[in-house]
Structures are given as C-alpha cells and as structure tokens.
Design a protein around this motif. Structure first.
Motif, PDB file in Angstrom:
ATOM      1  N   ALA A 155       0.846  -1.195   0.000  1.00  0.00           N
ATOM      2  CA  ALA A 155       0.000   0.000   0.000  1.00  0.00           C
ATOM      3  C   ALA A 155       0.878   1.240   0.000  1.00  0.00           C
ATOM      4  N   VAL A 156       0.415   2.277  -0.696  1.00  0.00           N
ATOM      5  CA  VAL A 156       1.109   3.567  -0.662  1.00  0.00           C
ATOM      6  C   VAL A 156       0.112   4.612  -0.178  1.00  0.00           C
ATOM      7  N   ILE A 157       0.568   5.494   0.699  1.00  0.00           N
ATOM      8  CA  ILE A 157      -0.282   6.537   1.278  1.00  0.00           C
ATOM      9  C   ILE A 157       0.313   7.888   0.942  1.00  0.00           C
ATOM     10  N   ALA A 179       1.792   4.426 -11.152  1.00  0.00           N
ATOM     11  CA  ALA A 179       2.942   3.575 -10.802  1.00  0.00           C
ATOM     12  C   ALA A 179       2.528   2.505  -9.800  1.00  0.00           C
ATOM     13  N   ALA A 180       1.668   2.857  -8.872  1.00  0.00           N
ATOM     14  CA  ALA A 180       1.198   1.880  -7.883  1.00  0.00           C
ATOM     15  C   ALA A 180       0.338   0.821  -8.553  1.00  0.00           C
ATOM     16  N   GLY A 194       0.380  -3.395  -8.664  1.00  0.00           N
ATOM     17  CA  GLY A 194      -0.615  -4.037  -7.810  1.00  0.00           C
ATOM     18  C   GLY A 194      -0.615  -3.503  -6.385  1.00  0.00           C
ATOM     19  N   ILE A 195      -0.179  -2.260  -6.220  1.00  0.00           N
ATOM     20  CA  ILE A 195      -0.120  -1.646  -4.886  1.00  0.00           C
ATOM     21  C   ILE A 195      -1.373  -0.801  -4.663  1.00  0.00           C
ATOM     22  N   VAL A 196      -1.968  -0.944  -3.486  1.00  0.00           N
ATOM     23  CA  VAL A 196      -3.176  -0.194  -3.131  1.00  0.00           C
ATOM     24  C   VAL A 196      -2.808   1.265  -2.845  1.00  0.00           C
ATOM     25  N   THR A 197      -3.565   2.196  -3.433  1.00  0.00           N
ATOM     26  CA  THR A 197      -3.293   3.631  -3.276  1.00  0.00           C
ATOM     27  C   THR A 197      -4.312   4.266  -2.328  1.00  0.00           C
ATOM     28  N   ILE A 198      -3.793   4.894  -1.283  1.00  0.00           N
ATOM     29  CA  ILE A 198      -4.634   5.538  -0.269  1.00  0.00           C
ATOM     30  C   ILE A 198      -4.309   7.031  -0.274  1.00  0.00           C
ATOM     31  N   ASP A 257     -11.992   6.814  -9.791  1.00  0.00           N
ATOM     32  CA  ASP A 257     -11.964   5.554 -10.548  1.00  0.00           C
ATOM     33  C   ASP A 257     -10.999   5.625 -11.725  1.00  0.00           C
ATOM     34  N   ALA A 258     -10.962   6.760 -12.416  1.00  0.00           N
ATOM     35  CA  ALA A 258     -10.055   6.869 -13.564  1.00  0.00           C
ATOM     36  C   ALA A 258      -8.597   6.762 -13.113  1.00  0.00           C
ATOM     37  N   LEU A 259      -8.283   7.307 -11.939  1.00  0.00           N
ATOM     38  CA  LEU A 259      -6.901   7.238 -11.442  1.00  0.00           C
ATOM     39  C   LEU A 259      -6.613   5.906 -10.752  1.00  0.00           C
ATOM     40  N   GLY A 260      -7.658   5.165 -10.405  1.00  0.00           N
ATOM     41  CA  GLY A 260      -7.454   3.912  -9.690  1.00  0.00           C
ATOM     42  C   GLY A 260      -7.091   4.126  -8.223  1.00  0.00           C
ATOM     43  N   ILE A 261      -7.732   5.115  -7.595  1.00  0.00           N
ATOM     44  CA  ILE A 261      -7.495   5.366  -6.166  1.00  0.00           C
ATOM     45  C   ILE A 261      -8.357   4.397  -5.362  1.00  0.00           C
ATOM     46  N   ASP A 262      -7.702   3.619  -4.503  1.00  0.00           N
ATOM     47  CA  ASP A 262      -8.420   2.561  -3.786  1.00  0.00           C
ATOM     48  C   ASP A 262      -9.135   3.083  -2.546  1.00  0.00           C
TER      49      ASP A 262
END
Ligand SMILES: *Cc1c(COP(=O)(O)O)cnc(C)c1O
Length: 216
Positions: free
Chosen positions: A113-115, A135-136, A140-144, A159-164
């Motif tokens: 995960a990246v915060i 990059a995350a 396969g890294i979760v973005t917070i 959703d377009a950026l893939g922010i989890d």
C-alpha cells in the motif's frame, strides 16, 4: 426557554436516516467513483486514523509519503498496528517527485500500500497523484489518498486514477461544515482491510462499518 438563551447547536435535528444513501451517492458523484462510500460523523483526521488502523497489521509493508504532519501521523498509526512503514519524505514545502516514489517501490518490492496526501492545506503542496497512482497500479499496490483539502479544489477522478481509498472532508475547498467526513473504498482496498488480523469492535474499524453498510 428564553429566546436569547436558546442555542440552535444544542438542538440540531437528527439527519434523517433515509437521506444517508442519497448523500453517499452524491459524494460518489463528486469523487467520480463507483466504490463504496463510508460516512464518518466526525472530523476527517479520525477517518484517516480509521483507514490506518484498519489496514495495519504485522506483515503489511506500506510506503508512506510524507509532505506534512498528517502524513507523519499516518505512519505512526500504521506502526502502532504492527505494520512495517517505509517513509519517503519530501523536501519541506515541496511535492514528492515521481522518480523517488518509483525508486522506493523498486527498492521495496514487498510494499502492498502507498499513502499520500493529494494537496496540503498547510504548505500548498500538490503531489503528482496521477503519476503515483499509475505507478502503484502497475505494481498491484493499493493507493490511499488524503484528499481532505483537495476535493473540490483540484480534479479528483477516483476511478479513472485507480485510487483505492480516498478520504475527504467538506470544510476545505468545498466550503462545507467541519466535523464530518467520508471515504471511498474499492475492491482491492477491501481485500487488504479484510485480510486476517483486521481490527474489529472499534469505531475505527472499516470492517465494522462495512457490516452496517451490508445490513442496509
Ligand atoms: C484539514 C486536513 C485534514 C484533517 O481534517 P479535519 O477534518 O480537520 O480532521 C487532513 N488532511 C489534510 C490535507 C487537511 O488539509
């Protein structure tokens, strides 16, 4: 009671429960997301602590990008829960560079995960969210994202950026009331939160809040 003694803040009418669903739907439209929306009847820093508390556990490695005290707190909450935290601090009052984020990902392939904070209210920093999220996602890294100050002020297309997970509050760029907050949680984030060892029976537990959501 004498009219001059009456204080409206002591007798605020309850928010009607049937309006919570439509409110969540409207927040989802602001965030441009189909992810779940959780509402917090408390200030946004508590929602941020709930996220940290709910993903932290021994065996989790997270990359924490620090551009203000909020990021430093997030790292403390993760460590309190037993997580390994890789800290990446920017120069004071400067955004983090995408190259240093990619280098940190490469140096720590166990990061899950990246915060980061999208935009900082205290020092005006705008971090390169789209690049970091891309990059995350490629790894396969979760973005917070702490989007408390940026929502309404900067484009935030979850959703377009893939922010989890995106944590927001109404009282900065949206010019709303302080003391309430919300967050969006997507499928990959729920997987991280529901992995074994997650926090339960706590007002900071996202799992508990999902149960309330599932019960309607
Ligand atoms: C204001 C702010 C918070 C905390 O919000 P509160 O509702 O005051 O708890 C968190 N992160 C950022 C970037 C902020 O600007």
């Amino acid at each position: 009671m004498a009219a001059d003694r009456w204080n409206a803040l002591n007798d605020v009418p309850d928010f009607p429960p049937h309006r919570l669903g439509p409110l969540a739907d409207r927040l989802a439209r602001i965030l441009k997301t189909r992810n779940d929306i959780l509402l917090f009847q408390t200030e946004a820093v508590v929602a941020l602590e709930a996220v940290a508390t709910s993903i932290a556990r021994p065996g989790l490695t997270a990359l924490n990008i620090v551009t203000s005290p909020f990021g430093a707190w997030f790292g403390d909450w993760l460590r309190r829960g037993g997580a390994d935290v890789v800290t990446l601090s920017a120069e004071p009052a400067r955004p983090i560079g995408i190259e240093s984020v990619e280098a940190a990902f490469d140096a720590h392939p166990d990061v899950k995960a990246v915060i980061l904070c999208h935009a900082e209210s205290a020092n005006g920093v705008l971090n390169p969210l789209a690049e970091i999220a891309a990059a995350a996602r490629a790894r396969g890294i979760v973005t917070i994202v702490d989007a408390v100050a940026s929502v309404g002020g900067h484009a935030l297309d979850v959703d377009a950026l893939g922010i989890d997970i995106a944590v927001i509050g109404p009282q900065k760029s949206l010019a709303g009331p302080a003391g309430v907050s919300a967050l969006s949680v997507g499928r990959a984030a729920w997987a991280l939160v529901s992995a074994a060892g997650g926090r339960r029976s706590s007002t900071l537990s996202l799992l508990d809040r999902r149960d309330w959501l599932d019960s309607g």
